[in-house]
Motif scaffolding. Structure first.
Motif, PDB file in Angstrom:
ATOM      1  N   SER A   1      -0.763  -5.893  12.105  1.00  0.00           N
ATOM      2  CA  SER A   1      -1.337  -6.789  13.012  1.00  0.00           C
ATOM      3  C   SER A   1      -2.639  -6.884  12.866  1.00  0.00           C
ATOM      4  O   SER A   1      -3.188  -8.217  13.030  1.00  0.00           O
ATOM      5  CB  SER A   1      -1.115  -6.401  14.376  1.00  0.00           C
ATOM      6  N   PHE A   2      -3.779  -6.155  12.481  1.00  0.00           N
ATOM      7  CA  PHE A   2      -5.069  -6.417  12.925  1.00  0.00           C
ATOM      8  C   PHE A   2      -5.944  -6.142  11.607  1.00  0.00           C
ATOM      9  O   PHE A   2      -7.018  -6.563  11.521  1.00  0.00           O
ATOM     10  CB  PHE A   2      -5.421  -5.276  13.954  1.00  0.00           C
ATOM     11  N   THR A   3      -5.516  -5.675  10.402  1.00  0.00           N
ATOM     12  CA  THR A   3      -6.356  -5.601   9.202  1.00  0.00           C
ATOM     13  C   THR A   3      -5.876  -6.352   8.075  1.00  0.00           C
ATOM     14  O   THR A   3      -6.204  -6.013   7.074  1.00  0.00           O
ATOM     15  CB  THR A   3      -6.636  -3.969   8.930  1.00  0.00           C
ATOM     16  N   GLN A   4      -5.472  -7.539   8.319  1.00  0.00           N
ATOM     17  CA  GLN A   4      -5.229  -8.405   7.235  1.00  0.00           C
ATOM     18  C   GLN A   4      -6.588  -9.266   6.683  1.00  0.00           C
ATOM     19  O   GLN A   4      -7.296  -9.464   7.692  1.00  0.00           O
ATOM     20  CB  GLN A   4      -4.048  -9.439   7.564  1.00  0.00           C
ATOM     21  N   PRO A   5      -6.708  -9.476   5.393  1.00  0.00           N
ATOM     22  CA  PRO A   5      -8.010 -10.215   4.860  1.00  0.00           C
ATOM     23  C   PRO A   5      -7.845 -11.386   5.752  1.00  0.00           C
ATOM     24  O   PRO A   5      -6.795 -12.092   5.998  1.00  0.00           O
ATOM     25  CB  PRO A   5      -7.879 -10.168   3.306  1.00  0.00           C
ATOM     26  N   MET A   6      -9.015 -12.027   5.816  1.00  0.00           N
ATOM     27  CA  MET A   6      -9.314 -13.252   6.576  1.00  0.00           C
ATOM     28  C   MET A   6      -8.808 -14.299   5.214  1.00  0.00           C
ATOM     29  O   MET A   6      -9.100 -14.238   4.254  1.00  0.00           O
ATOM     30  CB  MET A   6     -10.644 -13.494   6.717  1.00  0.00           C
ATOM     31  N   GLN A   7      -8.169 -15.596   5.801  1.00  0.00           N
ATOM     32  CA  GLN A   7      -7.578 -16.379   4.957  1.00  0.00           C
ATOM     33  C   GLN A   7      -8.983 -17.165   4.253  1.00  0.00           C
ATOM     34  O   GLN A   7      -9.855 -17.204   5.017  1.00  0.00           O
ATOM     35  CB  GLN A   7      -6.867 -17.480   5.671  1.00  0.00           C
ATOM     36  N   ASP A   8      -8.629 -17.268   3.019  1.00  0.00           N
ATOM     37  CA  ASP A   8      -9.640 -18.040   2.307  1.00  0.00           C
ATOM     38  C   ASP A   8     -11.156 -17.250   1.977  1.00  0.00           C
ATOM     39  O   ASP A   8     -12.045 -17.929   1.786  1.00  0.00           O
ATOM     40  CB  ASP A   8     -10.248 -19.457   2.935  1.00  0.00           C
TER      41      ASP A   8
END
Ligand code: ADP
Ligand code: 5SP
Length: 507
Positions: free
Chosen positions: A468-475
């Motif tokens: 939920s919370f540690t995905q890389p920021m898009q772009d």
């Protein structure tokens, strides 16, 4: 909902997670210098009268906690929805308390504030912090009493280190015998603030405890040999050690009455800011390397087995989710960029434009040591960096060289902390490490990690929290530029040779 707090060098931050919606509900921060000018710090610290002494104020941290929570309430946050709280503290800083601490905590009056009630409990008004480098004599004495520094490294995961709590404690014991005698309990920033939240003196967790030169890395207990080498009677002054996931208790009535928290809200032991950041970056399992670009620059990764740096600069800390983490720490971090930006009269946007200019074959990295460096031990540099390109090149070529003992650089490096907002800095790291660089949704990874730990301890799955919370920021993906990589590969050995000419003798 989960609350994570982060008491770092320059600020106290809060981050609230809604686990059902999978969202960060709010983030808020109190900047010590700007918002609490009565404590008269610059960037959250003050220098002492003797060379290398650097302090912060536990009472300032308490004022920041009251201010931060009142701001959250004023912004309309319903804090009664928070089910669990944990936190992260700048590592190594020690708080010295007298015998009134426990009784005062048990009877905190919500009509008053934290700092005025807890001020009489301090046996030392200020806390030496991680920037302090005044303890080379104490390091030598402790190492000698241990039978050599290798033995300290083998037992505690780090050679005797100037900024670590043990040498700082020894200096206090030697310099202030009366205040030492009046000291009943020594906490870290993390365990001090966790104690205040829980309304009782709580344990130091294994993550932060490993940064003291006092904890036996294998047993997770105080190391009797290290304690005896540090100061007499130290064992009685230290709280117990415990797993980072320990639920310390429920929130003290002070916070329930004053800020309308639930009396059932659980307080989970706090940890160090780097161990919390490891969790907040989704790097608690081995395989991810993180570079944190805060006041200190750090590079760290999870490890199954403790592996030490043959040069003595690397550390092994406890991973709050189990096993270990490796870490190297640089004194000359974000404040160097800030100082150069200010001296050139630039905004952060303009700084970033300069940081984005690619290197050329003629680029000259500079020793970036405005302050004496700890990794490697080196005095302040004979020449100051005059261009942003040369400052960044020097900082990150040094980081690359000092991280070789950790093994192969993974394909991707994850960055966090204030300076990670600069695209040019991220590009520099990508080019120097020849790796992809990615940012996360928030650069407040220590507060995020603390909130995730608050959820994980009472039973949320770590994998679900990470998803939920540690995905890389898009772009946010920054890829290495082949020309720049080739230039840095030629520059790196030359720069390291220059650097070695300026090294101090390790303590
Ligand atoms: N836009 C920006 N670009 C680059 N650096 C920045 C920017 N904004 C803030 N910083 C740097 O971030 C630093 C603060 O980082 P932070 O991670 O909050 O520190 P800490 O957690 O150690 O208190 C500041 O000292 C500043 O140098
Ligand atoms: O000394 C270390 C790690 O060993 C520092 O990383 C401190 O933990 C301070 O952290 P920041 O305030 O820079 O995040």
């Amino acid at each position: 909902m989960l609350l994570g707090l982060d008491c770092s060098t320059q600020s106290l931050s809060a981050l609230i997670l809604d686990t059902q919606a999978g969202t960060i509900v709010t983030q808020s921060s109190v900047n010590f210098e700007a918002n609490l000018p009565q404590h008269q710090t610059t960037s959250g610290f003050v220098r002492g009268d003797h060379d290398g002494e650097v302090f912060s104020s536990p009472l300032m941290w308490l004022d920041a906690l009251d201010l931060l929570l009142s701001r959250l309430v004023d912004e309309g946050m319903d804090l009664s929805q928070i089910t669990a709280i944990s936190g992260s503290g700048q590592q190594h800083a020690t708080v010295y308390l007298n015998s009134t601490f426990s009784d005062t905590l048990a009877a905190l009056d919500p009509q008053s504030d934290l700092s005025s009630q807890l001020a009489p409990c301090l046996s030392r008004s200020l806390s030496p912090i991680w920037m302090d480098s005044s303890t080379s004599e104490e390091c030598a004495e402790i190492a000698a009493a241990m039978g050599g520094d290798e033995e300290m490294g083998r037992r505690t995961g780090s050679t005797t280190t100037q900024r670590f709590s043990g040498p700082q404690i020894r200096r206090f014991f030697k310099q202030s015998p009366d205040a030492w005698a009046a000291t009943d309990r020594i906490h870290l920033t993390s365990s001090f603030l966790a104690s205040v939240l829980a309304g009782k003196s709580v344990a130091i967790d294994h993550g932060d405890g490993a940064g003291m030169n006092l904890m036996n890395l294998r047993s997770g207990e105080w190391d009797e040999t290290a304690l005896a080498a540090t100061a007499p009677g130290l064992a009685e002054k230290l709280p117990p050690l415990a797993a980072s996931s320990t639920v310390a208790g429920t929130l003290a009535n002070y916070f329930v009455e004053k800020y309308h928290f639930s009396p059932k809200a659980k307080v989970i032991l706090w940890s160090g800011d780097n161990p919390c950041s490891l969790v907040g970056m989704g790097a608690a399992s081995p395989g991810k390397m993180v570079i944190s670009l805060g006041t200190s620059y750090t590079l760290f990764a999870a490890m199954d087995q403790p592996r030490t740096d043959p040069d003595g600069y690397g550390h092994v800390f406890g991973n709050p989710c189990g096993n270990f983490m490796s870490l190297i720490c640089f004194h000359n971090g974000a404040l160097c960029s800030e100082r150069l930006k200010n001296s050139l009269g630039l905004s952060w946007e303009e700084f970033d434009q300069h940081a984005s200019v690619p290197p050329t074959a003629d680029s000259q990295p500079s020793l970036p040591f405005f302050e004496a460096e700890i990794t490697p031990l080196a005095p302040a540099a004979p020449q100051d960096a005059t261009t942003i390109r040369s400052l960044l090149d020097g900082q990150f070529l040094n980081m690359l060289a000092r991280s070789q003992w950790m093994g192969t650089v993974p394909n991707s490096i994850y960055v966090t902390g204030g300076t990670s907002q600069s695209h040019g800095v991220c590009q520099t790291i990508a080019n120097i490490f020849n790796a992809n660089v990615q940012r996360m949704e928030t650069n407040a990874s220590a507060a995020l990690g603390a909130a995730m730990r608050a959820g994980h301890a009472p039973g949320y799955s770590l994998e679900a929290l990470e998803a939920s919370f540690t995905q890389p920021m898009q772009d946010s993906l920054v890829t290495p530029d082949a020309n720049a990589v080739a230039i840095y590969q030629r520059m790196a050995p030359r720069f390291d040779a220059t650097l070695k000419q300026h090294l101090s003798t390790p303590t």
